[in-house]
Scaffold this motif. Structure first.
Motif, PDB file in Angstrom:
ATOM      1  N   VAL A   1       6.060   9.083   1.506  1.00 37.49           N
ATOM      2  CA  VAL A   1       5.843  10.500   1.789  1.00 37.49           C
ATOM      3  C   VAL A   1       5.492  10.640   3.266  1.00 37.49           C
ATOM      4  CG1 VAL A   1       4.475  12.543   1.245  1.00 37.49           C
ATOM      5  CG2 VAL A   1       4.993  10.890  -0.551  1.00 37.49           C
ATOM      6  N   GLY A   2       6.320  11.379   4.009  1.00 37.19           N
ATOM      7  CA  GLY A   2       6.072  11.634   5.418  1.00 37.19           C
ATOM      8  C   GLY A   2       5.615  13.066   5.621  1.00 37.19           C
TER       9      GLY A   2
ATOM     10  N   LEU B   1      13.950   6.511  -4.085  1.00 37.67           N
ATOM     11  CA  LEU B   1      14.877   5.528  -4.638  1.00 37.67           C
ATOM     12  C   LEU B   1      15.559   6.186  -5.831  1.00 37.67           C
ATOM     13  CD1 LEU B   1      16.073   2.703  -4.801  1.00 37.67           C
ATOM     14  CD2 LEU B   1      14.081   2.024  -6.159  1.00 37.67           C
ATOM     15  N   ALA B   2      16.844   6.492  -5.671  1.00 32.91           N
ATOM     16  CA  ALA B   2      17.600   7.213  -6.694  1.00 32.91           C
ATOM     17  C   ALA B   2      18.177   6.236  -7.712  1.00 32.91           C
ATOM     18  CB  ALA B   2      18.728   8.009  -6.049  1.00 32.91           C
ATOM     19  N   GLU B   3      18.659   6.787  -8.813  1.00 35.90           N
ATOM     20  CA  GLU B   3      19.347   5.986  -9.821  1.00 35.90           C
ATOM     21  C   GLU B   3      20.517   5.276  -9.156  1.00 35.90           C
ATOM     22  OE1 GLU B   3      20.404   9.035 -12.587  1.00 35.90           O
ATOM     23  OE2 GLU B   3      18.614   8.705 -13.779  1.00 35.90           O
ATOM     24  N   GLY B   4      20.726   4.039  -9.493  1.00 31.92           N
ATOM     25  CA  GLY B   4      21.808   3.278  -8.890  1.00 31.92           C
ATOM     26  C   GLY B   4      21.380   2.502  -7.660  1.00 31.92           C
ATOM     27  N   GLY B   5      20.087   2.589  -7.290  1.00 29.73           N
ATOM     28  CA  GLY B   5      19.577   1.819  -6.164  1.00 29.73           C
ATOM     29  C   GLY B   5      19.793   2.437  -4.798  1.00 29.73           C
ATOM     30  N   GLU B   6      20.179   3.694  -4.731  1.00 27.98           N
ATOM     31  CA  GLU B   6      20.443   4.378  -3.475  1.00 27.98           C
ATOM     32  C   GLU B   6      19.155   4.994  -2.932  1.00 27.98           C
ATOM     33  OE1 GLU B   6      23.277   8.058  -1.933  1.00 27.98           O
ATOM     34  OE2 GLU B   6      22.941   7.746  -4.066  1.00 27.98           O
ATOM     35  N   PHE B   7      18.875   4.803  -1.631  1.00 30.19           N
ATOM     36  CA  PHE B   7      17.726   5.439  -0.993  1.00 30.19           C
ATOM     37  C   PHE B   7      18.173   6.754  -0.393  1.00 30.19           C
ATOM     38  CE2 PHE B   7      16.362   1.039  -1.104  1.00 30.19           C
ATOM     39  CZ  PHE B   7      15.027   1.161  -1.445  1.00 30.19           C
ATOM     40  N   ARG B   8      17.374   7.802  -0.608  1.00 29.31           N
ATOM     41  CA  ARG B   8      17.699   9.133  -0.090  1.00 29.31           C
ATOM     42  C   ARG B   8      16.517   9.681   0.690  1.00 29.31           C
ATOM     43  NH1 ARG B   8      21.268  12.122  -3.569  1.00 29.31           N
ATOM     44  NH2 ARG B   8      21.112  13.669  -1.927  1.00 29.31           N
ATOM     45  N   LYS B   9      16.797  10.369   1.781  1.00 27.05           N
ATOM     46  CA  LYS B   9      15.772  11.042   2.571  1.00 27.05           C
ATOM     47  C   LYS B   9      15.901  12.530   2.281  1.00 27.05           C
ATOM     48  CE  LYS B   9      14.133  11.477   7.319  1.00 27.05           C
ATOM     49  NZ  LYS B   9      14.381  11.073   8.719  1.00 27.05           N
ATOM     50  N   LEU B  10      14.839  13.117   1.735  1.00 29.51           N
ATOM     51  CA  LEU B  10      14.856  14.516   1.325  1.00 29.51           C
ATOM     52  C   LEU B  10      13.796  15.303   2.075  1.00 29.51           C
ATOM     53  CD1 LEU B  10      14.923  13.921  -2.532  1.00 29.51           C
ATOM     54  CD2 LEU B  10      16.884  14.300  -1.043  1.00 29.51           C
ATOM     55  N   LYS B  11      14.074  16.562   2.339  1.00 28.48           N
ATOM     56  CA  LYS B  11      13.073  17.436   2.942  1.00 28.48           C
ATOM     57  C   LYS B  11      12.014  17.780   1.914  1.00 28.48           C
ATOM     58  CE  LYS B  11      15.792  19.733   6.465  1.00 28.48           C
ATOM     59  NZ  LYS B  11      16.260  21.029   6.972  1.00 28.48           N
ATOM     60  N   LYS B  12      10.761  17.837   2.375  1.00 22.15           N
ATOM     61  CA  LYS B  12       9.670  18.211   1.482  1.00 22.15           C
ATOM     62  C   LYS B  12       9.698  19.712   1.235  1.00 22.15           C
ATOM     63  CE  LYS B  12       5.517  16.591   2.145  1.00 22.15           C
ATOM     64  NZ  LYS B  12       4.284  16.114   2.802  1.00 22.15           N
TER      65      LYS B  12
ATOM     66  N   ARG C   1       4.875  21.710  -1.962  1.00 23.45           N
ATOM     67  CA  ARG C   1       4.120  21.181  -3.086  1.00 23.45           C
ATOM     68  C   ARG C   1       3.615  19.810  -2.686  1.00 23.45           C
ATOM     69  NH1 ARG C   1       8.132  18.726  -7.591  1.00 23.45           N
ATOM     70  NH2 ARG C   1       6.392  17.318  -7.719  1.00 23.45           N
ATOM     71  N   SER C   2       2.736  19.247  -3.461  1.00 20.46           N
ATOM     72  CA  SER C   2       2.202  17.925  -3.123  1.00 20.46           C
ATOM     73  C   SER C   2       3.046  16.845  -3.799  1.00 20.46           C
ATOM     74  CB  SER C   2       0.743  17.810  -3.554  1.00 20.46           C
ATOM     75  OG  SER C   2       0.638  17.933  -4.952  1.00 20.46           O
ATOM     76  N   TYR C   3       3.176  15.701  -3.131  1.00 21.76           N
ATOM     77  CA  TYR C   3       3.954  14.579  -3.630  1.00 21.76           C
ATOM     78  C   TYR C   3       3.090  13.332  -3.629  1.00 21.76           C
ATOM     79  CZ  TYR C   3       8.004  17.562  -2.784  1.00 21.76           C
ATOM     80  OH  TYR C   3       8.913  18.586  -2.812  1.00 21.76           O
ATOM     81  N   THR C   4       3.330  12.459  -4.589  1.00 21.96           N
ATOM     82  CA  THR C   4       2.598  11.210  -4.708  1.00 21.96           C
ATOM     83  C   THR C   4       3.598  10.064  -4.857  1.00 21.96           C
ATOM     84  OG1 THR C   4       0.845  12.386  -5.878  1.00 21.96           O
ATOM     85  CG2 THR C   4       0.813   9.996  -6.007  1.00 21.96           C
ATOM     86  N   VAL C   5       3.350   8.966  -4.134  1.00 27.11           N
ATOM     87  CA  VAL C   5       4.208   7.789  -4.229  1.00 27.11           C
ATOM     88  C   VAL C   5       4.201   7.294  -5.676  1.00 27.11           C
ATOM     89  CG1 VAL C   5       4.486   5.392  -3.502  1.00 27.11           C
ATOM     90  CG2 VAL C   5       3.848   7.137  -1.829  1.00 27.11           C
TER      91      VAL C   5
END
Length: 56
Positions: free
Chosen positions: A9-10, A17-28, A31-35
């Motif tokens: 979380v930045g 980490l998406a299904e299939g092992g793909e890493f995605r960078k998403l805009k926040k 709301r609050s996010y937890t690792v």
């Protein structure tokens, strides 16, 4: 839509980490996010690099 697990979380973005092992960078969003939390990844429109270079 795919599911994913929050890895980092930045200030403005999440690394997921998406299904299939793909890493995605998403805009926040506002709301609050937890690792380690499972989220649904929205479908994004894919823009070609060529189109991006022409538009900029």
């Amino acid at each position: 839509m795919k599911k994913g697990i929050i890895i980092e979380v930045g200030k403005r973005h999440l690394i997921v980490l998406a299904e299939g092992g793909e890493f995605r960078k998403l805009k926040k969003k506002k709301r609050s996010y937890t690792v380690g939390t499972s989220i649904i990844i929205p479908i994004q429109k894919v823009r070609s690099r060529l189109i991006e270079m022409v538009l900029n």
